[in-house]
Design a protein around this motif. Structure first.
Motif, PDB file in Angstrom:
ATOM      1  N   THR A 291      -4.993  30.329  37.689  1.00 21.04           N
ATOM      2  CA  THR A 291      -6.395  29.979  37.436  1.00 21.04           C
ATOM      3  C   THR A 291      -7.116  29.647  38.740  1.00 21.04           C
ATOM      4  O   THR A 291      -6.494  29.239  39.720  1.00 21.04           O
ATOM      5  N   LEU A 292      -8.405  29.842  38.709  1.00 22.79           N
ATOM      6  CA  LEU A 292      -9.238  29.527  39.872  1.00 22.79           C
ATOM      7  C   LEU A 292     -10.062  28.280  39.593  1.00 22.79           C
ATOM      8  O   LEU A 292     -10.374  27.965  38.451  1.00 22.79           O
ATOM      9  N   ASN A 293     -10.432  27.588  40.660  1.00 20.92           N
ATOM     10  CA  ASN A 293     -11.389  26.496  40.517  1.00 20.92           C
ATOM     11  C   ASN A 293     -12.228  26.425  41.781  1.00 20.92           C
ATOM     12  O   ASN A 293     -12.090  27.245  42.675  1.00 20.92           O
ATOM     13  N   ARG A 294     -13.092  25.421  41.835  1.00 17.85           N
ATOM     14  CA  ARG A 294     -14.044  25.401  42.952  1.00 17.85           C
ATOM     15  C   ARG A 294     -13.506  24.737  44.219  1.00 17.85           C
ATOM     16  O   ARG A 294     -14.242  24.643  45.204  1.00 17.85           O
ATOM     17  N   SER A 295     -12.236  24.329  44.197  1.00 19.13           N
ATOM     18  CA  SER A 295     -11.778  23.501  45.324  1.00 19.13           C
ATOM     19  C   SER A 295     -10.966  24.229  46.398  1.00 19.13           C
ATOM     20  O   SER A 295     -10.447  23.595  47.303  1.00 19.13           O
ATOM     21  N   GLY A 296     -10.863  25.553  46.354  1.00 18.28           N
ATOM     22  CA  GLY A 296      -9.966  26.221  47.299  1.00 18.28           C
ATOM     23  C   GLY A 296     -10.628  26.937  48.477  1.00 18.28           C
ATOM     24  O   GLY A 296      -9.947  27.621  49.246  1.00 18.28           O
ATOM     25  N   ALA A 297     -11.936  26.774  48.640  1.00 16.67           N
ATOM     26  CA  ALA A 297     -12.622  27.504  49.724  1.00 16.67           C
ATOM     27  C   ALA A 297     -12.149  27.010  51.094  1.00 16.67           C
ATOM     28  O   ALA A 297     -11.925  25.816  51.290  1.00 16.67           O
ATOM     29  N   LYS A 298     -12.003  27.960  52.036  1.00 18.08           N
ATOM     30  CA  LYS A 298     -11.554  27.618  53.397  1.00 18.08           C
ATOM     31  C   LYS A 298     -12.600  28.078  54.417  1.00 18.08           C
ATOM     32  O   LYS A 298     -13.359  29.008  54.167  1.00 18.08           O
ATOM     33  N   GLU A 299     -12.584  27.433  55.548  1.00 14.15           N
ATOM     34  CA  GLU A 299     -13.469  27.791  56.652  1.00 14.15           C
ATOM     35  C   GLU A 299     -13.398  29.296  56.920  1.00 14.15           C
ATOM     36  O   GLU A 299     -12.312  29.887  56.884  1.00 14.15           O
ATOM     37  N   ASN A 300     -14.542  29.879  57.170  1.00  9.98           N
ATOM     38  CA  ASN A 300     -14.690  31.320  57.455  1.00  9.98           C
ATOM     39  C   ASN A 300     -14.627  32.234  56.224  1.00  9.98           C
ATOM     40  O   ASN A 300     -14.900  33.431  56.341  1.00  9.98           O
ATOM     41  N   ASP A 301     -14.244  31.683  55.052  1.00 13.28           N
ATOM     42  CA  ASP A 301     -14.296  32.505  53.836  1.00 13.28           C
ATOM     43  C   ASP A 301     -15.719  33.005  53.633  1.00 13.28           C
ATOM     44  O   ASP A 301     -16.697  32.313  53.970  1.00 13.28           O
ATOM     45  N   LEU A 302     -15.822  34.180  53.023  1.00 12.72           N
ATOM     46  CA  LEU A 302     -17.151  34.704  52.706  1.00 12.72           C
ATOM     47  C   LEU A 302     -17.606  34.182  51.348  1.00 12.72           C
ATOM     48  O   LEU A 302     -16.810  34.068  50.409  1.00 12.72           O
ATOM     49  N   ILE A 303     -18.880  33.850  51.278  1.00 11.69           N
ATOM     50  CA  ILE A 303     -19.452  33.360  50.020  1.00 11.69           C
ATOM     51  C   ILE A 303     -20.061  34.543  49.278  1.00 11.69           C
ATOM     52  O   ILE A 303     -20.967  35.203  49.796  1.00 11.69           O
ATOM     53  N   CYS A 304     -19.526  34.827  48.092  1.00  9.88           N
ATOM     54  CA  CYS A 304     -19.977  35.984  47.323  1.00  9.88           C
ATOM     55  C   CYS A 304     -20.608  35.538  46.006  1.00  9.88           C
ATOM     56  O   CYS A 304     -20.235  34.507  45.449  1.00  9.88           O
ATOM     57  N   VAL A 305     -21.551  36.340  45.533  1.00  6.56           N
ATOM     58  CA  VAL A 305     -22.162  36.085  44.217  1.00  6.56           C
ATOM     59  C   VAL A 305     -22.296  37.408  43.474  1.00  6.56           C
ATOM     60  O   VAL A 305     -22.365  38.469  44.080  1.00  6.56           O
ATOM     61  N   THR A 306     -22.328  37.298  42.153  1.00  5.04           N
ATOM     62  CA  THR A 306     -22.625  38.466  41.327  1.00  5.04           C
ATOM     63  C   THR A 306     -24.115  38.484  41.014  1.00  5.04           C
ATOM     64  O   THR A 306     -24.779  37.440  41.056  1.00  5.04           O
ATOM     65  N   GLY A 307     -24.635  39.649  40.677  1.00  3.34           N
ATOM     66  CA  GLY A 307     -25.982  39.798  40.114  1.00  3.34           C
ATOM     67  C   GLY A 307     -27.114  39.314  40.982  1.00  3.34           C
ATOM     68  O   GLY A 307     -27.099  39.473  42.198  1.00  3.34           O
ATOM     69  N   ASP A 308     -28.116  38.712  40.345  1.00  6.58           N
ATOM     70  CA  ASP A 308     -29.246  38.161  41.094  1.00  6.58           C
ATOM     71  C   ASP A 308     -29.667  36.830  40.487  1.00  6.58           C
ATOM     72  O   ASP A 308     -29.214  36.467  39.400  1.00  6.58           O
ATOM     73  N   PHE A 309     -30.538  36.130  41.194  1.00  9.90           N
ATOM     74  CA  PHE A 309     -30.829  34.741  40.837  1.00  9.90           C
ATOM     75  C   PHE A 309     -32.320  34.476  40.601  1.00  9.90           C
ATOM     76  O   PHE A 309     -33.176  35.133  41.193  1.00  9.90           O
ATOM     77  N   GLY A 310     -32.575  33.490  39.756  1.00 12.87           N
ATOM     78  CA  GLY A 310     -33.950  33.064  39.519  1.00 12.87           C
ATOM     79  C   GLY A 310     -34.642  33.805  38.388  1.00 12.87           C
ATOM     80  O   GLY A 310     -35.719  33.388  37.945  1.00 12.87           O
ATOM     81  N   ALA A 311     -34.040  34.883  37.898  1.00 17.48           N
ATOM     82  CA  ALA A 311     -34.707  35.702  36.874  1.00 17.48           C
ATOM     83  C   ALA A 311     -34.811  34.955  35.544  1.00 17.48           C
ATOM     84  O   ALA A 311     -35.858  34.981  34.881  1.00 17.48           O
ATOM     85  N   ALA A 312     -33.733  34.275  35.155  1.00 18.50           N
ATOM     86  CA  ALA A 312     -33.759  33.539  33.888  1.00 18.50           C
ATOM     87  C   ALA A 312     -34.794  32.415  33.955  1.00 18.50           C
ATOM     88  O   ALA A 312     -35.516  32.154  32.986  1.00 18.50           O
ATOM     89  N   PHE A 313     -34.876  31.775  35.108  1.00 23.30           N
ATOM     90  CA  PHE A 313     -35.852  30.703  35.295  1.00 23.30           C
ATOM     91  C   PHE A 313     -37.277  31.245  35.180  1.00 23.30           C
ATOM     92  O   PHE A 313     -38.132  30.663  34.504  1.00 23.30           O
ATOM     93  N   MET A 314     -37.547  32.386  35.840  1.00 17.92           N
ATOM     94  CA  MET A 314     -38.889  32.958  35.758  1.00 17.92           C
ATOM     95  C   MET A 314     -39.183  33.463  34.346  1.00 17.92           C
ATOM     96  O   MET A 314     -40.313  33.366  33.871  1.00 17.92           O
ATOM     97  N   GLY A 315     -38.155  33.960  33.655  1.00 16.62           N
ATOM     98  CA  GLY A 315     -38.322  34.354  32.250  1.00 16.62           C
ATOM     99  C   GLY A 315     -38.777  33.169  31.408  1.00 16.62           C
ATOM    100  O   GLY A 315     -39.657  33.287  30.547  1.00 16.62           O
ATOM    101  N   LEU A 316     -38.188  32.005  31.689  1.00 16.96           N
ATOM    102  CA  LEU A 316     -38.566  30.788  30.967  1.00 16.96           C
ATOM    103  C   LEU A 316     -40.015  30.401  31.264  1.00 16.96           C
ATOM    104  O   LEU A 316     -40.772  30.023  30.357  1.00 16.96           O
ATOM    105  N   GLN A 317     -40.408  30.504  32.534  1.00 17.48           N
ATOM    106  CA  GLN A 317     -41.795  30.172  32.908  1.00 17.48           C
ATOM    107  C   GLN A 317     -42.780  31.069  32.158  1.00 17.48           C
ATOM    108  O   GLN A 317     -43.824  30.625  31.695  1.00 17.48           O
ATOM    109  N   LEU A 318     -42.415  32.353  32.062  1.00 21.73           N
ATOM    110  CA  LEU A 318     -43.257  33.320  31.367  1.00 21.73           C
ATOM    111  C   LEU A 318     -43.391  32.959  29.890  1.00 21.73           C
ATOM    112  O   LEU A 318     -44.497  32.950  29.333  1.00 21.73           O
ATOM    113  N   LEU A 319     -42.282  32.638  29.265  1.00 18.70           N
ATOM    114  CA  LEU A 319     -42.307  32.265  27.845  1.00 18.70           C
ATOM    115  C   LEU A 319     -43.132  31.000  27.633  1.00 18.70           C
ATOM    116  O   LEU A 319     -43.913  30.900  26.686  1.00 18.70           O
ATOM    117  N   GLU A 320     -42.975  30.037  28.537  1.00 18.76           N
ATOM    118  CA  GLU A 320     -43.731  28.779  28.428  1.00 18.76           C
ATOM    119  C   GLU A 320     -45.228  29.041  28.620  1.00 18.76           C
ATOM    120  O   GLU A 320     -46.069  28.453  27.944  1.00 18.76           O
TER     121      GLU A 320
END
Lengths: 350, 350
Positions: A154-183
């Motif tokens: 299993t993975l958890n958030r505590s194993g990152a080491k110096e020089n590791d690359l930080i990766c993300v999937t997809g894109d960010f902020g879209a759900a938040f802007m969707g909420l603003q639009l609905l509001e």
């Protein structure tokens, strides 16, 4: 067209359980009993059990004035299983408890559960628990998701080491802007009395808010590339909060780049239209249900060399020593401190 | 004496998780991570996983005007693990999700969690999940309890056979009468403005409502006597409802005797004082958290012969063919049909 509305009192608590059970076939051979049983019983297929609980509350996590129940059911499952996925484990079973206010009819519960069923089919889950209860305080949705893993995998958030690359999937902020639009459209409807919302081409943002998907295919990709992230976390309360927690758990700092944070074009467009900084929406918006993980430089170079990059995965920065703090390099070359939002989701609300 | 009241916004969502984690030591060797992790990870010590979810909602399941938070925390655990016990399995882990309204301070959450900790200690449980969230709609408490069992050793409500004896633990209706007492005194306090409730010797009823215990020792007793019930169920929504569901799941009828249904003396006394039929309180009151199970006649005769009866267990009747229906023999020798309450717990409320 008149809609049938059956009060839940007509079918009764136990009647509802039996009614819902019929619509949930068991797909997995280790599912040992149906939802009619109070306890769910599952064959333990693995050395370690990974579970995660999630709560969706009316008024905090969803607004029934614009949230279609079928979508809410779907999102319930996505939100429920995403923490198990973030542990690097394929979720296999889900259990659900509902607090149902008197405004929820049998037909409303059916719509909600249709969405749950759709997502269970998509993600190959068995529903092993369904516990309805009365609620005086709005619709309450609680899930518990399960999966099994081989020992030590299993993975958890505590194993990152110096020089590791930080990766993300997809894109960010879209759900938040969707909420603003609905509001915004809710407000317009309230003021004009007209039920004719104008979502002008922002379908993607609405979809990200109303019907997010779980990043289960990342696990397959990682496995196929024989990659083991050094740490992983779900991004739910904003990318900044997730990254800070990961760094704090790992005892590291981080450095990310503004121009690397993936933001969809429509997120930026609507953000600018609404005078919201798109980067703030991306870092602090929340509800992205994307994955954040770290890879060793060796592992990353390996896949680079083999020419098989991970689909829909982006490197946004790298892990630094703790003493360097948590920094964001802006497009202007400035280095600013990364900060996370505070308590809960209230800041999403106006 | 002035009480410190720290708003939760001061400590923050993640701060609260870290704060609470410190007060929950891990007791079990198969607990593989603390509550700081989003997903809970547990060594799978057994062939089958038994889980149960439970929801406690303000206004439905508890009234904070008279429910001490420490007691509520304790009851949260008891209610959470009882369905696992009813599956014949010792619960070992518990996960908790909370919806916290703005009236809940840090100190209030601490009190609640003190009760949770007390019960975790008593029942030898590890807390493996703690997920707080904001709530606009009152305090919401959701639990997920886990235990592991050897293959094929779990119990459910569907195995009862004709002629099996119907057994119950403890006594019935006391928690319901405790609730009536609390509601009555709340009403008196509202009318007189005086905060001086008169519970006149009904401590047992209050305790049954405010701090019930889980029937975990029944599992030890059954194991020591080498007894395997043919079916088992928790009694939560009333003895009648539990028995009817067990019979329907088993495809049987039942016959129980009014004079065999265990009712505490104080339950009867208060019921009569309040002009409530004690038998109705016992059959339909709910929240007893007692166990209902069936034993084959052979098994029962075996323990009778060996002179080692089960402590605090009472035979209240026997299983009949389905065609005989569900009957109660009154003290007057009348045979009446057993009926259960309807939807949810509303009928507990005035």
């Amino acid at each position: 067209m008149s809609k049938t509305v059956t009060p839940l009192s007509e079918i009764g608590l136990f009647g509802l359980i039996e009614h819902i059970e019929k619509t949930f076939p068991n797909r997995r051979s280790n599912t040992l009993c149906g939802i009619k049983n109070d306890a769910s019983i599952t064959g333990a297929e693995g050395d370690e059990l990974v579970t995660a609980q999630n709560l969706l509350l009316e008024g905090i996590h969803f607004d029934l004035t614009y949230y279609p129940l079928r979508h809410l059911g779907y999102k319930t499952v996505v939100a429920g299983i995403s923490d198990v996925i973030a542990a690097g484990v394929v979720p296999t079973h889900l259990s659900l408890a509902l607090g149902l206010s008197s405004k929820m009819s049998l037909e409303a519960v059916e719509l909600l559960m249709e969405g749950v069923a759709m997502a269970c089919q998509k993600y190959e889950l068995d529903l092993t628990g369904f516990r309805p209860s009365s609620s005086l305080t709005g619709l309450t949705i609680s899930t518990s998701a399960f999966g099994f893993a081989p020992k030590g995998k299993t993975l958890n958030r505590s194993g990152a080491k110096e020089n590791d690359l930080i990766c993300v999937t997809g894109d960010f902020g879209a759900a938040f802007m969707g909420l603003q639009l609905l509001e915004r459209e809710k407000q317009v409807m309230k003021e004009t009395g007209q039920n004719d919302p104008d979502f002008g081409g922002y379908d993607y943002l609405l979809e990200r808010q109303l019907k997010p998907e779980a990043r289960i295919e990342l696990l397959t990709q990682l496995q196929e590339a024989a990659l083991e992230p050094t740490s992983m976390s779900l991004v739910r309360e904003g990318l900044a909060a997730a990254l800070l927690r990961l760094c704090k758990a790992s005892g590291t700092g981080c450095n990310i780049y503004e121009n690397k944070v993936p933001i969809d074009h429509s997120t930026s467009t609507l953000a600018e239209e609404m005078e919201i900084n798109p980067l703030v929406a991306a870092l602090n918006g929340g509800e992205d249900y994307e994955m954040l993980f770290t890879l060793s430089l060796d592992d990353y170079q390996k896949i680079e060399k083999e020419g098989k990059g991970l689909k829909d995965v982006f490197v946004i920065g790298h892990i630094t020593p703790e003493s360097k703090g948590y920094t964001l390099e802006t497009n202007a070359g400035e280095e600013i401190e990364l900060k996370a939002r505070g308590w809960g989701n209230e800041e999403n609300k106006n």
